[in-house]
Design an enzyme around this catalytic site. Structure first.
Site, PDB file in Angstrom:
ATOM      1  CG  HIS A  39      -6.511 -31.141  -5.529  1.00  0.00           C
ATOM      2  ND1 HIS A  39      -6.706 -29.800  -4.675  1.00  0.00           N
ATOM      3  CD2 HIS A  39      -7.685 -31.316  -6.164  1.00  0.00           C
ATOM      4  CE1 HIS A  39      -8.048 -29.291  -5.111  1.00  0.00           C
ATOM      5  NE2 HIS A  39      -8.450 -30.061  -5.959  1.00  0.00           N
ATOM      6  CD  GLN A  63     -17.535 -28.035 -12.433  1.00  0.00           C
ATOM      7  OE1 GLN A  63     -16.752 -28.266 -13.235  1.00  0.00           O
ATOM      8  NE2 GLN A  63     -17.338 -28.436 -11.221  1.00  0.00           N
ATOM      9  CG  ASP A 153     -16.910 -32.743  -4.989  1.00  0.00           C
ATOM     10  OD1 ASP A 153     -17.342 -31.941  -4.784  1.00  0.00           O
ATOM     11  OD2 ASP A 153     -15.401 -32.946  -4.985  1.00  0.00           O
ATOM     12  CB  ILE A 179      -7.784 -35.545   2.272  1.00  0.00           C
ATOM     13  CG1 ILE A 179      -7.117 -36.626   1.246  1.00  0.00           C
ATOM     14  CG2 ILE A 179      -6.488 -34.936   3.053  1.00  0.00           C
ATOM     15  CD1 ILE A 179      -6.661 -37.943   2.303  1.00  0.00           C
TER      16      ILE A 179
HETATM   17  O1  PAF Z   1     -14.341 -31.692  -8.723  1.00  0.00           O
HETATM   18  C1  PAF Z   1     -13.986 -30.941  -9.447  1.00  0.00           C
HETATM   19  O2  PAF Z   1     -13.055 -30.086  -9.084  1.00  0.00           O
HETATM   20  C2  PAF Z   1     -14.942 -30.564 -10.579  1.00  0.00           C
HETATM   21  O3  PAF Z   1     -16.079 -30.581 -10.528  1.00  0.00           O
HETATM   22  C3  PAF Z   1     -13.886 -31.445 -11.828  1.00  0.00           C
HETATM   23  C4  PAF Z   1     -14.206 -32.786 -11.758  1.00  0.00           C
HETATM   24  C5  PAF Z   1     -12.716 -31.099 -12.075  1.00  0.00           C
HETATM   25  C6  PAF Z   1     -14.875 -30.984 -13.132  1.00  0.00           C
HETATM   26  O4  PAF Z   1     -14.752 -29.372 -13.496  1.00  0.00           O
END
Ligand code: PAF
Length: 285
Positions: A39, A63, A153, A179
Protein backbone atom coordinates in the site's frame (compact mmCIF):
# COMPACT_ATOMS: atom_id res chain seq x y z
CA UNK A 1 -1.03 12.00 11.98
CA UNK A 2 -2.82 15.30 12.54
CA UNK A 3 -6.50 14.87 13.31
CA UNK A 4 -7.16 17.56 10.70
CA UNK A 5 -6.11 15.12 8.00
CA UNK A 6 -8.47 12.34 9.09
CA UNK A 7 -12.03 12.46 7.80
CA UNK A 8 -14.87 10.16 8.77
CA UNK A 9 -17.75 12.04 7.16
CA UNK A 10 -18.47 12.07 3.43
CA UNK A 11 -19.82 15.59 3.61
CA UNK A 12 -16.81 17.18 5.30
CA UNK A 13 -14.32 15.34 3.08
CA UNK A 14 -16.16 16.37 -0.06
CA UNK A 15 -16.23 20.00 1.12
CA UNK A 16 -12.45 19.97 1.63
CA UNK A 17 -11.93 18.28 -1.75
CA UNK A 18 -13.89 21.04 -3.48
CA UNK A 19 -11.50 23.62 -2.01
CA UNK A 20 -8.36 21.58 -2.77
CA UNK A 21 -9.40 20.79 -6.32
CA UNK A 22 -9.17 24.41 -7.40
CA UNK A 23 -5.38 24.39 -6.89
CA UNK A 24 -4.24 20.78 -6.62
CA UNK A 25 -4.24 17.46 -8.43
CA UNK A 26 -5.87 14.79 -6.28
CA UNK A 27 -4.53 11.22 -6.12
CA UNK A 28 -6.60 8.44 -4.58
CA UNK A 29 -5.50 5.14 -3.05
CA UNK A 30 -8.48 3.01 -2.00
CA UNK A 31 -7.68 0.37 0.64
CA UNK A 32 -9.38 -1.92 3.10
CA UNK A 33 -6.71 -1.15 5.72
CA UNK A 34 -4.24 -3.57 7.32
CA UNK A 35 -1.71 -1.54 5.39
CA UNK A 36 1.65 -2.97 4.36
CA UNK A 37 4.55 -1.89 2.15
CA UNK A 38 2.48 -2.72 -0.96
CA UNK A 39 0.00 0.00 0.00
CA UNK A 40 2.81 2.38 0.89
CA UNK A 41 4.31 1.88 -2.58
CA UNK A 42 0.93 2.96 -4.01
CA UNK A 43 0.95 6.07 -1.80
CA UNK A 44 4.49 6.94 -2.89
CA UNK A 45 3.58 6.49 -6.54
CA UNK A 46 0.48 8.64 -6.01
CA UNK A 47 2.65 11.52 -4.77
CA UNK A 48 4.55 11.39 -8.08
CA UNK A 49 1.29 12.25 -9.88
CA UNK A 50 -0.60 14.38 -7.39
CA UNK A 51 0.18 16.89 -4.66
CA UNK A 52 -2.66 15.78 -2.39
CA UNK A 53 -3.32 12.08 -1.83
CA UNK A 54 -6.46 10.63 -0.27
CA UNK A 55 -6.17 7.12 1.23
CA UNK A 56 -9.46 5.47 2.11
CA UNK A 57 -9.66 2.74 4.73
CA UNK A 58 -12.94 0.87 4.47
CA UNK A 59 -13.59 -2.85 4.74
CA UNK A 60 -16.36 -2.98 2.18
CA UNK A 61 -18.98 -5.55 3.25
CA UNK A 62 -20.62 -5.79 -0.18
CA UNK A 63 -17.57 -7.36 -1.85
CA UNK A 64 -17.29 -10.30 0.56
CA UNK A 65 -19.28 -13.32 -0.44
CA UNK A 66 -18.45 -15.21 2.77
CA UNK A 67 -19.42 -13.79 6.15
CA UNK A 68 -16.43 -15.44 7.86
CA UNK A 69 -14.02 -13.83 5.37
CA UNK A 70 -15.47 -10.40 6.17
CA UNK A 71 -15.31 -11.00 9.91
CA UNK A 72 -11.75 -12.32 9.81
CA UNK A 73 -10.44 -9.57 7.53
CA UNK A 74 -7.60 -7.92 9.51
CA UNK A 75 -8.35 -4.50 11.00
CA UNK A 76 -5.33 -2.53 12.29
CA UNK A 77 -6.41 1.11 12.18
CA UNK A 78 -3.87 2.44 14.74
CA UNK A 79 -0.93 0.86 12.91
CA UNK A 80 -2.36 2.03 9.58
CA UNK A 81 -2.46 5.65 10.76
CA UNK A 82 1.13 5.38 12.02
CA UNK A 83 2.28 4.15 8.60
CA UNK A 84 0.56 7.09 6.88
CA UNK A 85 1.71 9.71 9.40
CA UNK A 86 4.98 10.68 7.62
CA UNK A 87 3.15 12.03 4.55
CA UNK A 88 2.17 15.70 5.07
CA UNK A 89 -0.26 16.21 2.19
CA UNK A 90 -2.14 13.02 2.81
CA UNK A 91 -5.79 12.76 3.79
CA UNK A 92 -7.14 9.60 5.39
CA UNK A 93 -10.79 8.85 4.82
CA UNK A 94 -12.38 6.32 7.19
CA UNK A 95 -16.11 6.29 6.46
CA UNK A 96 -18.79 4.21 8.17
CA UNK A 97 -20.89 1.65 6.34
CA UNK A 98 -23.94 3.91 6.83
CA UNK A 99 -22.14 6.87 5.25
CA UNK A 100 -20.99 4.83 2.27
CA UNK A 101 -24.37 3.21 1.75
CA UNK A 102 -27.09 5.68 2.83
CA UNK A 103 -30.75 4.79 2.27
CA UNK A 104 -30.64 6.80 -0.97
CA UNK A 105 -27.69 4.80 -2.34
CA UNK A 106 -28.37 3.18 -5.68
CA UNK A 107 -26.19 0.46 -7.14
CA UNK A 108 -24.80 1.26 -10.55
CA UNK A 109 -25.18 -1.47 -13.05
CA UNK A 110 -22.54 -1.91 -15.73
CA UNK A 111 -22.47 -5.07 -17.78
CA UNK A 112 -18.91 -6.12 -17.06
CA UNK A 113 -19.24 -9.12 -19.38
CA UNK A 114 -16.55 -11.79 -19.42
CA UNK A 115 -14.08 -9.68 -17.48
CA UNK A 116 -16.11 -10.29 -14.34
CA UNK A 117 -17.39 -13.82 -14.85
CA UNK A 118 -14.13 -15.77 -15.13
CA UNK A 119 -11.65 -16.65 -12.35
CA UNK A 120 -12.51 -14.45 -9.30
CA UNK A 121 -15.95 -13.82 -10.78
CA UNK A 122 -16.64 -17.55 -10.98
CA UNK A 123 -15.51 -18.34 -7.45
CA UNK A 124 -16.68 -15.14 -5.74
CA UNK A 125 -20.11 -14.36 -7.20
CA UNK A 126 -21.14 -10.74 -6.67
CA UNK A 127 -17.62 -9.73 -5.64
CA UNK A 128 -16.94 -7.43 -8.57
CA UNK A 129 -20.35 -5.78 -8.31
CA UNK A 130 -19.42 -4.87 -4.74
CA UNK A 131 -15.96 -3.64 -5.76
CA UNK A 132 -17.25 -1.65 -8.72
CA UNK A 133 -19.96 0.05 -6.68
CA UNK A 134 -17.75 0.99 -3.76
CA UNK A 135 -15.03 2.32 -6.06
CA UNK A 136 -17.59 4.37 -8.03
CA UNK A 137 -18.97 5.75 -4.75
CA UNK A 138 -15.43 6.70 -3.66
CA UNK A 139 -14.75 8.36 -7.02
CA UNK A 140 -17.91 10.45 -6.57
CA UNK A 141 -16.80 11.56 -3.10
CA UNK A 142 -13.04 12.02 -3.66
CA UNK A 143 -13.22 13.21 -7.29
CA UNK A 144 -9.63 12.12 -7.93
CA UNK A 145 -7.58 13.00 -11.00
CA UNK A 146 -5.65 9.74 -10.59
CA UNK A 147 -6.49 6.50 -8.78
CA UNK A 148 -3.94 3.81 -7.96
CA UNK A 149 -4.60 0.08 -8.01
CA UNK A 150 -2.17 -2.78 -7.40
CA UNK A 151 -1.57 -5.34 -10.13
CA UNK A 152 -1.84 -8.15 -7.57
CA UNK A 153 -5.60 -7.78 -8.02
CA UNK A 154 -5.15 -8.21 -11.75
CA UNK A 155 -8.81 -8.87 -12.50
CA UNK A 156 -10.01 -6.08 -10.19
CA UNK A 157 -7.79 -3.67 -12.14
CA UNK A 158 -9.37 -4.88 -15.42
CA UNK A 159 -12.87 -4.43 -13.96
CA UNK A 160 -12.15 -0.88 -12.75
CA UNK A 161 -10.59 0.08 -16.09
CA UNK A 162 -13.64 -1.33 -17.87
CA UNK A 163 -16.05 0.58 -15.60
CA UNK A 164 -14.17 3.88 -15.99
CA UNK A 165 -14.24 3.52 -19.78
CA UNK A 166 -17.87 2.40 -19.90
CA UNK A 167 -19.09 5.29 -17.70
CA UNK A 168 -16.63 7.83 -19.14
CA UNK A 169 -15.37 8.78 -15.67
CA UNK A 170 -12.85 11.65 -15.51
CA UNK A 171 -10.16 9.73 -13.61
CA UNK A 172 -6.93 8.14 -14.82
CA UNK A 173 -6.32 4.65 -13.47
CA UNK A 174 -2.67 4.00 -12.68
CA UNK A 175 -1.66 0.32 -12.32
CA UNK A 176 1.06 -0.34 -9.72
CA UNK A 177 3.52 -3.24 -9.68
CA UNK A 178 3.09 -6.15 -7.27
CA UNK A 179 5.23 -5.77 -4.16
CA UNK A 180 6.64 -9.05 -2.79
CA UNK A 181 8.18 -10.25 0.43
CA UNK A 182 11.81 -11.40 0.19
CA UNK A 183 10.52 -14.96 -0.18
CA UNK A 184 8.54 -14.02 -3.29
CA UNK A 185 5.15 -14.13 -1.54
CA UNK A 186 2.99 -11.28 -2.86
CA UNK A 187 2.34 -8.68 -0.14
CA UNK A 188 -1.27 -8.79 1.01
CA UNK A 189 -3.30 -7.69 4.01
CA UNK A 190 -4.39 -11.32 4.29
CA UNK A 191 -0.77 -12.38 4.98
CA UNK A 192 -1.36 -11.06 8.52
CA UNK A 193 -3.49 -14.16 9.05
CA UNK A 194 -0.65 -16.53 8.11
CA UNK A 195 1.72 -18.14 10.64
CA UNK A 196 5.45 -18.18 9.82
CA UNK A 197 5.04 -21.80 8.73
CA UNK A 198 2.05 -20.90 6.52
CA UNK A 199 4.15 -18.15 4.93
CA UNK A 200 6.83 -20.70 4.04
CA UNK A 201 4.18 -22.97 2.53
CA UNK A 202 2.57 -20.08 0.64
CA UNK A 203 5.83 -19.37 -1.21
CA UNK A 204 4.71 -22.15 -3.57
CA UNK A 205 2.18 -19.71 -5.05
CA UNK A 206 4.77 -17.29 -6.45
CA UNK A 207 7.12 -20.20 -7.25
CA UNK A 208 4.42 -21.92 -9.28
CA UNK A 209 4.07 -18.78 -11.40
CA UNK A 210 7.81 -18.66 -12.05
CA UNK A 211 7.82 -22.36 -12.92
CA UNK A 212 4.90 -21.76 -15.33
CA UNK A 213 6.93 -18.99 -16.95
CA UNK A 214 9.84 -21.39 -17.49
CA UNK A 215 7.56 -24.11 -18.82
CA UNK A 216 5.97 -21.70 -21.30
CA UNK A 217 9.04 -22.18 -23.52
CA UNK A 218 8.20 -25.77 -24.28
CA UNK A 219 4.62 -26.69 -23.39
CA UNK A 220 1.16 -25.48 -24.40
CA UNK A 221 -0.89 -23.38 -21.92
CA UNK A 222 -3.04 -26.45 -21.27
CA UNK A 223 0.00 -28.62 -20.47
CA UNK A 224 1.52 -25.93 -18.26
CA UNK A 225 -1.73 -25.70 -16.26
CA UNK A 226 -1.80 -29.49 -15.82
CA UNK A 227 1.82 -29.57 -14.63
CA UNK A 228 1.23 -26.74 -12.18
CA UNK A 229 -1.93 -28.36 -10.82
CA UNK A 230 0.11 -31.54 -10.18
CA UNK A 231 2.57 -29.46 -8.23
CA UNK A 232 -0.18 -28.16 -5.95
CA UNK A 233 -1.45 -31.70 -5.41
CA UNK A 234 1.84 -32.47 -3.68
CA UNK A 235 1.49 -29.55 -1.28
CA UNK A 236 -0.89 -28.60 1.53
CA UNK A 237 -2.12 -25.62 -0.49
CA UNK A 238 -5.63 -25.97 -1.75
CA UNK A 239 -5.72 -24.70 -5.35
CA UNK A 240 -8.91 -22.92 -6.40
CA UNK A 241 -7.82 -22.05 -9.92
CA UNK A 242 -4.66 -21.64 -11.95
CA UNK A 243 -5.41 -20.13 -15.32
CA UNK A 244 -3.44 -18.73 -18.23
CA UNK A 245 -5.32 -15.86 -19.83
CA UNK A 246 -5.31 -13.15 -22.45
CA UNK A 247 -4.57 -9.96 -20.46
CA UNK A 248 -7.06 -7.93 -22.54
CA UNK A 249 -10.09 -10.24 -22.29
CA UNK A 250 -9.10 -12.50 -19.36
CA UNK A 251 -10.22 -15.46 -21.45
CA UNK A 252 -8.38 -18.77 -21.02
CA UNK A 253 -5.71 -19.35 -23.66
CA UNK A 254 -5.24 -22.48 -25.71
CA UNK A 255 -2.28 -20.98 -27.61
CA UNK A 256 0.46 -18.65 -26.46
CA UNK A 257 0.04 -14.97 -27.26
CA UNK A 258 2.25 -11.97 -26.35
CA UNK A 259 1.69 -10.94 -22.73
CA UNK A 260 -0.06 -14.20 -21.70
CA UNK A 261 -0.78 -13.98 -18.01
CA UNK A 262 -1.04 -16.68 -15.33
CA UNK A 263 -3.46 -16.02 -12.46
CA UNK A 264 -3.81 -18.15 -9.36
CA UNK A 265 -6.10 -18.31 -6.32
CA UNK A 266 -5.53 -20.79 -3.53
CA UNK A 267 -6.09 -21.38 0.14
CA UNK A 268 -3.22 -21.66 2.57
CA UNK A 269 -4.62 -22.82 5.88
CA UNK A 270 -8.04 -21.35 4.95
CA UNK A 271 -6.58 -17.96 4.00
CA UNK A 272 -7.41 -17.12 0.40
CA UNK A 273 -4.40 -15.77 -1.51
CA UNK A 274 -4.16 -14.58 -5.10
CA UNK A 275 -1.19 -13.81 -7.32
CA UNK A 276 -0.34 -13.44 -11.02
CA UNK A 277 2.56 -13.13 -13.43
CA UNK A 278 3.06 -12.26 -17.08
CA UNK A 279 4.47 -15.41 -18.70
CA UNK A 280 5.34 -14.37 -22.24
CA UNK A 281 6.78 -11.05 -23.26
CA UNK A 282 4.79 -8.44 -25.11
CA UNK A 283 6.22 -9.09 -28.56
CA UNK A 284 7.15 -12.75 -29.05
CA UNK A 285 5.03 -15.97 -29.14
O1 PAF B 1 -8.34 -3.91 -3.38
C1 PAF B 1 -8.98 -3.56 -2.37
O2 PAF B 1 -8.41 -3.40 -1.28
C2 PAF B 1 -10.48 -3.33 -2.48
O3 PAF B 1 -11.06 -4.23 -3.37
C3 PAF B 1 -10.85 -1.88 -2.81
C4 PAF B 1 -10.34 -1.47 -4.18
C5 PAF B 1 -10.27 -0.95 -1.75
C6 PAF B 1 -12.37 -1.72 -2.81
O4 PAF B 1 -12.93 -2.02 -1.58
Amino acid sequence: MSENNIFTSVESLNKTIQELKTKHKIGFVPTMGALHHGHISLVEKAFKYADVVVVSIFVNPTQFNKKSDLELYPRTIDEDLKLLAPYPNLIVFIPTVEDMYPATFENISVDLGDVATVMEGKFRPGHFDGVMNVVKRFFDIVEPDFAFFGEKDFQQLAVIQFMVKELGLPVEIIPCKIIREESGLASSSRNARLSEKDKETAVLISKSLLIAKELSCCFSPFQVKELIRDLYQLSSIDLEYFDIVDPATLKSLTKWIPGAHACVASFCNEVRLIDNLQLTDNRTK
